[in-house]
Motif scaffolding. Structure first.
Motif, short mmCIF file in Angstrom:
data_model
loop_
_atom_site.label_atom_id
_atom_site.label_comp_id
_atom_site.label_asym_id
_atom_site.label_seq_id
_atom_site.Cartn_x
_atom_site.Cartn_y
_atom_site.Cartn_z
N ASP B 124 0.76 -1.14 0.05
CA ASP B 124 0.05 -0.03 -0.10
C ASP B 124 0.81 1.46 0.08
O ASP B 124 0.46 2.42 -0.65
CB ASP B 124 -1.16 -0.10 1.24
N VAL B 125 2.07 1.22 0.72
CA VAL B 125 2.86 2.39 0.55
C VAL B 125 3.28 2.57 -0.67
O VAL B 125 3.52 4.02 -1.10
CB VAL B 125 4.08 2.11 1.66
N MET B 128 1.20 4.17 -3.08
CA MET B 128 1.11 5.71 -2.91
C MET B 128 1.70 6.40 -4.05
O MET B 128 1.47 7.80 -4.39
CB MET B 128 1.31 6.34 -1.79
N GLY B 129 2.71 5.81 -4.78
CA GLY B 129 3.34 6.58 -5.68
C GLY B 129 2.67 6.67 -6.98
O GLY B 129 3.27 7.23 -7.87
N TYR B 131 -0.46 7.46 -7.09
CA TYR B 131 -1.66 8.36 -6.71
C TYR B 131 -1.63 9.71 -7.59
O TYR B 131 -2.66 10.19 -8.02
CB TYR B 131 -1.80 8.81 -5.31
N GLY B 132 -0.54 10.21 -7.93
CA GLY B 132 -0.19 11.46 -8.60
C GLY B 132 -1.02 11.31 -9.86
O GLY B 132 -1.65 12.25 -10.44
N LEU B 134 -2.93 9.07 -10.89
CA LEU B 134 -4.55 8.79 -10.88
C LEU B 134 -5.41 10.07 -10.63
O LEU B 134 -6.51 10.03 -11.61
CB LEU B 134 -4.71 7.63 -9.53
N ARG B 139 -9.43 5.10 -8.27
CA ARG B 139 -8.69 4.17 -7.12
C ARG B 139 -7.55 3.53 -8.15
O ARG B 139 -7.97 3.01 -9.37
CB ARG B 139 -9.92 2.98 -6.88
N PHE B 177 10.60 2.94 0.47
CA PHE B 177 10.50 4.29 -0.21
C PHE B 177 10.90 4.64 -1.61
O PHE B 177 10.41 5.11 -2.38
CB PHE B 177 11.27 5.36 1.09
N ARG B 180 8.61 3.19 -3.87
CA ARG B 180 7.41 4.09 -4.01
C ARG B 180 7.90 5.22 -4.98
O ARG B 180 6.89 5.56 -5.93
CB ARG B 180 7.10 4.70 -2.65
N GLN B 184 6.73 5.85 -9.46
CA GLN B 184 6.22 7.04 -10.05
C GLN B 184 6.81 7.33 -11.42
O GLN B 184 5.96 8.22 -12.10
CB GLN B 184 6.71 8.43 -9.29
#
Lengths: 334, 292
Positions: B124-125, B128-129, B131-132, B134, B139, B177, B180, B184
């Motif tokens: 899940d962490v 998060m990369g 999300y930008g 999306l 979702r 990290f 993640r 991106q």
């Protein structure tokens, strides 16, 4: 409605209405409270609810109405103003966050108490009902109040579900979101607004003094039982609802038992049990685990790290540079 | 403005470019610097933390930001990324302002900047990369999950995908990290102390990933603490001590003189605060002298 006042309070219908209202309040506060807890803003809930008191009194002073939507609106405006004020103080002064919240909370609450006392001296009997907002009285919930809580609460939870990933990112790593171009400021405003709504809707049932406990307690209990944010929010909502229904029922047992304390006592019991008994995070669990490790060491059957764990470390095993033994610190015991 | 270019680094990304959302159609002109900073000044309460920094970093390079404690290394990255307000100055990434190229920019913050007891999993962490790209309300789906899988594989954390993040060691957290940021699919990567608190082998693997990124034409800028490893890991170095002391290829800039200026006369070769002892193979001064 039918028959006198007092008997109606104890009919099943009333209990159902009151229970539904208190349950909805608990579910809303519990689920949104998770984010207050995770973002270490528990005190914000306290500030919002205390800040709402003068809003309730002023709304009554200005409109002369005791209708819940009017009072809730007054509470929401005052609660929001309080939140903005705290944020401004934190941003523009060197006063630390907890002090800013503490100061604001007492100032607003003091003003609210003064206004309430002033109102109570007035001539109209209706005004006396305002002080139920101090400790909450679920029995005063009318059908339309419950409908208000249910409809606004549903919208709030829907917004939360729609913005789930943004809210999650805000709570975990706000700056990473900012770098990606997600407007974290807006997400923050949304989440804080939802929290304010949840608190304000609960004031009539739980009261300004103890409302923040219903925000924090279910979340704290739920965190003990799960490591997933989604499950934590659902569980906290369920625990909050349970405490709400239970507390409302207890308060109808005796004349004038305030609902807020009953709800909060129930919720706190759940927290205490969770802190003690939850697997992995609970205190008892920790004790048992430590004792087991001790006895295994004494028996000599504890395997040193690395011996039985290579399979779990990397898919292909062997000499992968990243699967360094030191990095895993012995892994976890499953 | 810099005409300095790595001839090897800008070669086309080839079959392994593997971008899912930042597709190569909008590949920037390789002559445009990855990063241009002009007259950047940052101050906290009237105390300048960065003073009048000018910087050019070409695409396809791997740059270390080096300097003593309080030199403003982290602040430099944070100011470039718009996380701290600039008192003055101009920043261009791939020739544009940050707002226009956000999806080309990845960020690995310091490991300690988040609460690792947060109730969430490794997978899940890393997700998060995504999300930008999306955007709000959408979702993550199959495509995003696959990208997460690839990123975890690259940092060799596949076996930990479902793990709760509080159960990770420091090195594993750092790799999460990094994954993640990889997900991106950016072209310019900023890392704040990627080697802090990780063991030697994790450090080597992170270096490998950074080299891969550089070799496919990406630009990597990392705050770095250990002077010993600078010549081994990086091609370019930025020496910082509130002001810019020197910047350029390691071979010409990483000199005793420059280091002495940056660190105020005493070169802390043996006292980097947060890094493991250097590999014995490469005494730093033998490398830094090359062009001297």
């Amino acid at each position: 409605m039918d028959g006198g006042f007092i008997p109606a309070l104890f009919t099943d219908h009333t209990l159902r209405v009151v229970g539904l209202g208190a349950g909805a309040v608990g579910a809303l506060a519990g689920s949104l409270g998770c984010f207050a807890l995770l973002r270490r803003q528990s005190l914000l809930g306290d500030a919002v609810s205390h800040a709402a008191l003068p809003g309730i009194a002023l709304a009554f002073l200005l409109t002369g109405s005791r209708a819940t939507p009017v009072l809730v609106l007054g509470a929401a405006v005052a609660g929001w103003l309080g939140t903005l004020l705290v944020m401004a103080v934190i941003r523009h002064s060197r006063i630390p966050e907890d002090s800013a919240l503490g100061i604001l909370l007492s100032v607003f609450f003091g003003v609210g108490l003064v206004l309430l006392t002033f109102l109570q001296r007035g001539p109209t009997a209706a005004q006396a009902g305002l002080d139920t907002f101090l400790f909450g009285q679920a029995a005063t919930l009318l059908v339309q109040d419950v409908i208000l809580v249910l409809s606004v609460g549903t919208v709030a939870l829907l917004l939360l579900a729609l913005s789930w990933k943004e809210v999650k990112l805000l709570s975990f790593d706000r700056e990473f979101g900012r770098v990606q171009g997600i407007e974290m400021g807006r997400v923050d405003v949304l989440l804080t607004s939802l929290l304010v709504v949840a608190i304000v809707l609960g004031l009539q049932t739980v009261g300004v003094v103890l409302m923040s406990a219903l925000v924090v307690a279910p979340a704290a209990a739920a965190r003990q039982w799960t490591d997933s944010l989604g499950r934590m929010v659902v569980l906290a909502g369920a625990l909050g609802a349970g405490a709400g229904v239970g507390g409302a029922w207890v308060s109808t047992l005796g004349d004038g038992i305030p609902t807020g304390p009953a709800i909060v006592l129930l919720a706190s019991t759940v927290v205490a049990v969770s802190i003690l008994a939850a697997p992995r995070r609970g205190i008892l669990w920790d004790r048992i685990r430590r004792r087991r490790v001790h006895s295994r060491i004494r028996r000599g059957d504890l395997v040193p790290p690395g011996a039985g764990q290579t399979a779990a470390q990397a898919p292909s095993g062997g000499s992968i540079p990243m699967a360094s033994p030191g990095a895993h610190g012995g892994g976890r015991e499953d | 403005m810099s005409d300095e270019m790595r001839s090897s680094g800008v070669a086309q990304t080839g079959p392994s470019s593997g971008r899912t959302w930042n597709v190569d159609g909008d590949a920037p002109d390789p002559a445009v610097p990855a990063l241009e900073v002009d007259d950047l000044t940052v101050a906290y309460r009237e105390q300048p933390v960065l003073w009048d920094v000018d910087l050019r970093i070409p695409q396809g390079s791997l740059t270390a930001i080096v300097g003593p404690n309080g030199a403003g290394k982290t602040t430099l990255i944070r100011a470039i990324l718009g996380l701290v307000p600039r008192a003055a100055g101009r920043v261009r990434i791939l020739g544009s302002v940050l707002e226009e190229v956000r999806r080309q920019v990845a960020y690995v913050p310091q490991r300690g900047s988040v609460d690792w007891d947060f109730p969430t999993s490794v997978e899940d962490v890393v997700l998060m990369g995504t999300y930008g790209h999306l955007g709000w309300f959408r979702r993550p789906g199959q495509r995003e999950r696959e990208a997460v899988g690839r990123a975890l594989e690259r940092v060799e954390m596949t076996a930990f995908a479902r793990r709760q993040i509080s159960e990770l060691s420091g090195g594993q957290q750092q790799r999460v990290f990094l994954a993640r940021a990889l997900v991106q699919e950016a072209r310019v990567h900023f890392l704040d102390e990627p080697f802090q608190g990780v063991d030697a082998r994790t450090e080597q693997s992170i270096v490998e990933v950074l080299h891969e990124l550089r070799d496919r034409g990406d630009t990597v800028v990392a705050v770095h603490h250990s002077l010993q490893t600078v010549p081994d890991y990086f091609d370019r170095v930025v020496l910082l001590n509130v002001r810019l002391i020197a910047a350029g290829p390691v071979t010409s800039v990483f000199t005793d003189d420059n280091l002495r200026t940056a660190y105020g006369g005493r070169i802390p070769y043996l006292s980097p605060t947060s890094s493991p002892p250097p590999p014995p193979s490469s005494p730093p001064d033998s490398r830094s002298r090359v062009e001297g």
